[in-house]
Motif scaffolding. Structure first.
Motif, PDB file in Angstrom:
ATOM      1  N   TYR A  75       3.417 -18.146  89.079  1.00 19.90           N
ATOM      2  CA  TYR A  75       3.286 -16.962  88.215  1.00 19.90           C
ATOM      3  C   TYR A  75       2.961 -17.437  86.806  1.00 19.90           C
ATOM      4  N   MET A  76       1.755 -17.107  86.348  1.00 23.76           N
ATOM      5  CA  MET A  76       1.354 -17.634  85.050  1.00 23.76           C
ATOM      6  C   MET A  76       2.086 -16.957  83.891  1.00 23.76           C
ATOM      7  N   ASP A  77       2.627 -15.748  84.100  1.00 28.84           N
ATOM      8  CA  ASP A  77       3.418 -15.153  83.007  1.00 28.84           C
ATOM      9  C   ASP A  77       4.677 -15.987  82.780  1.00 28.84           C
ATOM     10  N   ARG A  86      12.987 -11.064  89.392  1.00 28.09           N
ATOM     11  CA  ARG A  86      12.308 -12.227  88.829  1.00 28.09           C
ATOM     12  C   ARG A  86      12.700 -12.388  87.358  1.00 28.09           C
ATOM     13  N   ARG A  87      12.791 -11.276  86.648  1.00 23.21           N
ATOM     14  CA  ARG A  87      13.160 -11.343  85.231  1.00 23.21           C
ATOM     15  C   ARG A  87      14.648 -11.658  85.060  1.00 23.21           C
ATOM     16  N   LEU A 103      16.396 -11.372  99.326  1.00 26.13           N
ATOM     17  CA  LEU A 103      15.877 -12.623  98.782  1.00 26.13           C
ATOM     18  C   LEU A 103      16.260 -12.837  97.312  1.00 26.13           C
ATOM     19  N   ASP A 151      16.604 -14.744  83.048  1.00 22.85           N
ATOM     20  CA  ASP A 151      17.776 -14.638  82.179  1.00 22.85           C
ATOM     21  C   ASP A 151      18.761 -15.764  82.500  1.00 22.85           C
ATOM     22  N   TYR A 179      17.424 -18.972  81.002  1.00 24.49           N
ATOM     23  CA  TYR A 179      17.678 -19.027  79.553  1.00 24.49           C
ATOM     24  C   TYR A 179      19.134 -19.379  79.268  1.00 24.49           C
ATOM     25  N   TYR A 226       7.121 -18.435  79.474  1.00 22.21           N
ATOM     26  CA  TYR A 226       8.544 -18.469  79.128  1.00 22.21           C
ATOM     27  C   TYR A 226       9.059 -19.886  78.900  1.00 22.21           C
ATOM     28  N   GLY A 249       9.114 -17.265  93.966  1.00 18.84           N
ATOM     29  CA  GLY A 249       8.046 -16.824  94.863  1.00 18.84           C
ATOM     30  C   GLY A 249       8.488 -15.640  95.717  1.00 18.84           C
ATOM     31  N   GLY A 250       7.739 -14.541  95.690  1.00 13.47           N
ATOM     32  CA  GLY A 250       8.026 -13.396  96.555  1.00 13.47           C
ATOM     33  C   GLY A 250       9.163 -12.495  96.097  1.00 13.47           C
ATOM     34  N   VAL A 251       9.767 -12.824  94.956  1.00 14.92           N
ATOM     35  CA  VAL A 251      10.904 -12.044  94.462  1.00 14.92           C
ATOM     36  C   VAL A 251      10.395 -10.811  93.705  1.00 14.92           C
ATOM     37  N   ASP A 252      11.111  -9.679  93.794  1.00 17.83           N
ATOM     38  CA  ASP A 252      10.620  -8.460  93.139  1.00 17.83           C
ATOM     39  C   ASP A 252      10.607  -8.623  91.613  1.00 17.83           C
ATOM     40  N   PRO A 253       9.777  -7.824  90.926  1.00 21.57           N
ATOM     41  CA  PRO A 253       9.563  -8.070  89.498  1.00 21.57           C
ATOM     42  C   PRO A 253      10.813  -7.916  88.627  1.00 21.57           C
ATOM     43  N   VAL A 254      11.749  -7.070  89.020  1.00 22.58           N
ATOM     44  CA  VAL A 254      12.953  -6.921  88.207  1.00 22.58           C
ATOM     45  C   VAL A 254      13.864  -8.137  88.392  1.00 22.58           C
TER      46      VAL A 254
END
Lengths: 246, 308
Positions: free
Chosen positions: A195-197, A172-173, A139, A177, A180, A201, A165-170
């Motif tokens: 995701y409120m974090d 997702r970051r 995904l 990128d 940006y 951004y 949505g549902g993507v792993d935390p690494v």
């Protein structure tokens, strides 16, 4: 004025006697990362459909990428990119076939398709997967690829509907990128997320409640105004007052 | 200790072994426990749920629910468990009440007989009981699906990503409902891709690419984060992240909401050096912070750690 890529004035959409989007007015600047938040049922999807030229407003005015929201919907579609969590790419086409297909639809020349397609595959490190079916990819890869395809024609604005949505935390970051980078190139990013974090951004964030924009500001200003330590608290404070059935 | 759910070396593959969805997973869930399976899409959560609810056969390994074997005792297990799949699976063109009645009848019971167990949740959607399920909002659909999964008074409840795509207010409400159910002694296995929900479970398993990386209480998992963690911010967060990644003494730098979380190569506090090296940033701060479950997940993922 040229720096505003989205301007809406009292934009409204009614379905029968139900007002899904209720007189929203806001502006988004070129290159800005704009978070479009709200509870389920607040009217986000309806608003996005209008902004993308897919649904006619009932009343109000808006200019999207320099085009009128009533009269120039086809032009709008050429100047924007769109991706959602649900549908973005054809699962039974390969990576390279998807790239060729979407680039073709957006009118890129064969030469451009070749160059940009190769650059995309290289940027994402997908050289070994370019002939794999998209359906067989993890995904996270799909989503990074879908985003890259959505900005391949260098649109003025890219609309992202819950892209992570549902993507792993690494991953997702890594996805952020890419956001940006697009923003640095001057592409305006219009994004929804649960995701409120990720709200942190964004350059500015709007909060929709019951079809209206209840708040719009930078994350820092919103937190300070609502005396909150996180965007999650701001969201809770605002969405809690919602009257619609959520 | 009585275990209500156990998995022993469960493996599940698809497409003749080409896709390994679940790799040698072992887990024990206690009776009455609220247990969370935490991981992204594709981690293997749904395959585990389907094996435990007897909808899929494992390739290898053994699994028990309520002391019954998932392969040989499947009929009995189906009577005892409640399952809320990740995809909304009620009849869209039946009303709220008709759906509930339908599921009660399937399990040879009535709404009246078990009303006490669903009451707290059902009263919230009862005003709409004549509305077609397909016409409900996301939050209401979720509540109805939970009622339908519980109407036969199951002893174990399997909830597959009940909060995915649901806004954060409805998510909080949902977790409050789960706490109340737990108080009634029901064993609950719930999965979620939202790491912030992990702390609402009693114990959690962090799962990635079919493998369990860690099983413990959220607090213990957080306490086991192996190095000091710092949070950094400035007025240019995107640039700050790039700059942090160029510093030789910074091991990892990741965005976490309004801060970036970083670790240093050594256990020594390099924050003074960092403030000096990045002094071209305005409003620069670097402070020690506590790890979250998401920090732990990322750490385990990047170091390729597997539980026993």
């Amino acid at each position: 004025m040229q720096n505003k890529v989205i301007t809406t004035t009292n934009l409204t959409k009614q379905f029968g006697d139900f007002t899904a989007v209720d007189h929203i007015s806001f502006e988004v600047n070129k290159g800005e990362i704009f978070g479009f938040l709200g509870a389920n049922g607040a009217g986000k999807t309806t608003a996005i459909k209008m902004l993308c030229g897919l649904s006619n407003p009932t009343s109000g005015e808006a200019t999207i990428a320099g085009c009128d929201i009533y009269k120039e919907t086809e032009k709008i579609k050429q100047r924007i990119g769109y991706m959602s969590q649900k549908f973005s790419l054809y699962e039974d086409l390969t990576v390279i076939e998807n790239i060729r297909f979407f680039a073709g639809i957006y009118g890129l020349t064969d030469q451009e398709i070749k160059e940009k397609g190769n650059a995309l595959i290289e940027n994402l490190g997908m050289q070994d997967s370019m002939h794999k079916m998209v359906g067989s990819l993890p995904l996270g890869w799909k989503q990074k690829m879908a985003f890259s395809v959505a900005v391949l024609h260098e649109p003025q604005i890219v609309f992202l509907d819950e892209p992570t949505g549902g993507v792993d935390p690494v991953t997702r970051r890594q996805f952020w990128d890419l956001i940006y980078n697009a923003s640095d190139r001057g592409i305006t990013v219009f994004v929804t997320t649960h995701y409120m974090d990720e709200a942190e951004y964004c350059n500015r964030v709007s909060m929709m409640v019951d079809g209206r924009i209840a708040a719009l500001d930078t994350p820092d200003q919103l937190k300070s105004y609502y005396n909150a330590t996180s965007m999650d608290e701001v969201f809770f404070e605002l969405a809690r007052g919602a009257k619609r059935g959520e | 200790m009585t275990y209500d759910v156990t998995l022993q070396n469960i493996t599940k593959t698809y497409e003749k072994g080409a896709i390994k969805a679940v790799k040698n997973v072992s887990l024990q869930i206690e009776k009455g426990e609220l247990f969370g399976l935490i991981g992204p899409d594709g981690a293997g959560k749904t395959s585990i749920f389907r094996i435990l609810t007897t909808l899929l056969l494992p390739d290898e390994g053994m699994a028990n629910v309520n002391g019954l074997d998932v392969v040989s005792d499947y009929k009995e297990i189906r009577k005892r468990v409640g399952y809320m799949p990740g995809k909304f699976s009620l009849y869209q063109d039946l009303s709220v009440e008709e759906n509930l009645k339908f599921f009660a009848t399937l399990f040879d019971t009535t709404i009246e007989e078990n009303y006490d167990i669903i009451k707290d949740i059902y009263v919230q959607i009862e005003p709409f009981k004549t509305r077609a399920a397909g016409q409900l909002s996301g939050g209401m659909k979720q509540k109805l699906a939970l009622c339908c999964a519980m109407i036969h008074r199951p002893s174990v409840l399997f909830l597959d990503e009940p909060t995915t795509g649901v806004d954060s207010v409805s998510r909080k409400e949902f977790w409050n409902m789960l706490k109340k159910l737990k108080a009634q002694g029901i064993t609950i296995l719930v999965s979620t891709p939202y790491m912030d929900e992990a702390t609402l479970c009693e114990r959690i398993a962090l799962i990635q690419e079919g493998e369990i990386m860690s099983v413990d209480t959220p607090q213990n998992i957080i306490d086991q984060y192996p190095m000091p963690l710092y949070k950094v911010k400035s007025d240019k967060m995107s640039l700050l992240l790039k700059d942090l990644r160029t510093l030789s003494y910074v091991t990892s730098a990741m965005s976490f909401g309004e801060f970036h979380h970083i670790t240093f190569n050594s256990k020594t506090d390099e924050s003074a050096q960092l403030l000096e090296d990045l002094k071209h940033h305005e409003k620069l701060e670097c402070l020690p912070t506590r790890a979250t479950v998401e920090d732990c997940f990322i750490h385990l993922m990047q170091n390729n750690v597997h539980a026993e």
